[in-house]
Design an enzyme around this catalytic site. Sequence first.
Site, PDB file in Angstrom:
ATOM      1  N   ASP A  41      68.120  62.180  60.444  1.00 24.11           N
ATOM      2  CA  ASP A  41      67.230  61.036  60.226  1.00 24.11           C
ATOM      3  C   ASP A  41      67.545  59.918  61.210  1.00 24.11           C
ATOM      4  OD1 ASP A  41      65.272  59.629  58.222  1.00 24.11           O
ATOM      5  OD2 ASP A  41      66.901  58.197  58.520  1.00 24.11           O
ATOM      6  N   TYR A  46      66.452  51.809  65.513  1.00 24.72           N
ATOM      7  CA  TYR A  46      67.915  51.944  65.419  1.00 24.72           C
ATOM      8  C   TYR A  46      68.545  51.860  66.796  1.00 24.72           C
ATOM      9  CZ  TYR A  46      67.504  53.637  60.571  1.00 24.72           C
ATOM     10  OH  TYR A  46      67.251  53.774  59.230  1.00 24.72           O
ATOM     11  N   HIS A 127      58.658  52.734  57.807  1.00 26.92           N
ATOM     12  CA  HIS A 127      59.987  52.173  57.546  1.00 26.92           C
ATOM     13  C   HIS A 127      60.000  51.099  56.465  1.00 26.92           C
ATOM     14  CE1 HIS A 127      64.059  51.619  59.792  1.00 26.92           C
ATOM     15  NE2 HIS A 127      64.223  51.544  58.502  1.00 26.92           N
ATOM     16  N   SER A 153      59.458  54.451  53.201  1.00 26.36           N
ATOM     17  CA  SER A 153      60.751  53.875  52.853  1.00 26.36           C
ATOM     18  C   SER A 153      60.548  52.415  52.479  1.00 26.36           C
ATOM     19  CB  SER A 153      61.696  53.989  54.051  1.00 26.36           C
ATOM     20  OG  SER A 153      62.978  53.507  53.751  1.00 26.36           O
ATOM     21  N   ASN A 154      61.187  51.995  51.391  1.00 24.38           N
ATOM     22  CA  ASN A 154      61.159  50.580  50.989  1.00 24.38           C
ATOM     23  C   ASN A 154      59.748  50.088  50.638  1.00 24.38           C
ATOM     24  OD1 ASN A 154      64.039  50.348  51.781  1.00 24.38           O
ATOM     25  ND2 ASN A 154      63.224  50.551  53.842  1.00 24.38           N
TER      26      ASN A 154
END
Length: 322
Positions: A41, A46, A127, A153-154
């Site tokens: 992942d 990042y 994300h 995500s989130n």
Amino acid sequence: MSDATPSPLVLGAMMFGTTVDEATSFALLDRFVERGGVWIDTADCYAFWASADGRGGGSERVLGRWLAARPGVRARVRIATKLGAEPIEPGSWPARREGLSAAAVHDAFAGSLDRLGIDRVDLLWLHQEDRSVPIEETVEALAGLAADRFGVSNFPAWLVERGRAHARAIGATPFDALQLNASYLRPRPGTLPPGVVHRFGVLSDEQADHAAEHGMDVWAYTPLLSGAYDNPEKVIPEVYDHPGNTARLAALDAVAAETGAARGQVVLAWLLSRGLRPMLGGSKLHQLDAALDGVALQLTPRQLERLDEPDRYEWADPYAGR
């Protein structure tokens, strides 16, 4: 590369290319595959907060170079990446980030494929939510991308389901995975653990129920509290200091003693028993090996019952007998 039994552990590559150098990243990736690891992942952002130029992309570039240097390994691993959180300019996050407009989604995904050096990803994550853009626009943008699956995500549960409904309505692939923070210990209501910067980033009972009802995968990030379960130099964050977790820690200590495993390994095995796929973001080979051993740990029904006991409650129907 060996033919080890596939492992359910996800290797998180967040810090590869920034605080984890390329040689160490390659060693971790090699060991992961040797021991049956499949899912890796990453994200296009990042790790912008740790990079020299304030931008992400370092993790995807390292993964791309590793894939290129290991002929045949692409067929053995599955690559997941995320988009939506890269800052538009260095230092502009969270006020100015790429977001989830159709144009941003297409541009970000093209950049990810280029850095990874592949023509398709196995799972593409959104994300974090972006309420400046209708989820319908984002779902339509995803529909034509070279990804086998889509996840979020989130996100709050209601927005996930709204997006899934629109995907079904237009004949597109609905979201089938969630990535959220989860561990054995639970933070106090109304608080966020360190490192969780999203309002809906911690797995709630509602999100878990929604995922179970619709057969969605749930990936658990930071499941080991950054090592605090076992590293004496780290303390369990204050948000976990409440009576419910006193009982959980007692149960965790008892089961760890029975199995001879570390507390973190028991946590990983327990998460799997709940249908959650744990993610490891460590930077050392011994951490990876311990986590792979943890997800292979077989807890007995009695041990699982003991770990679950602090969460048990009796539900009474207020309308019964009326």
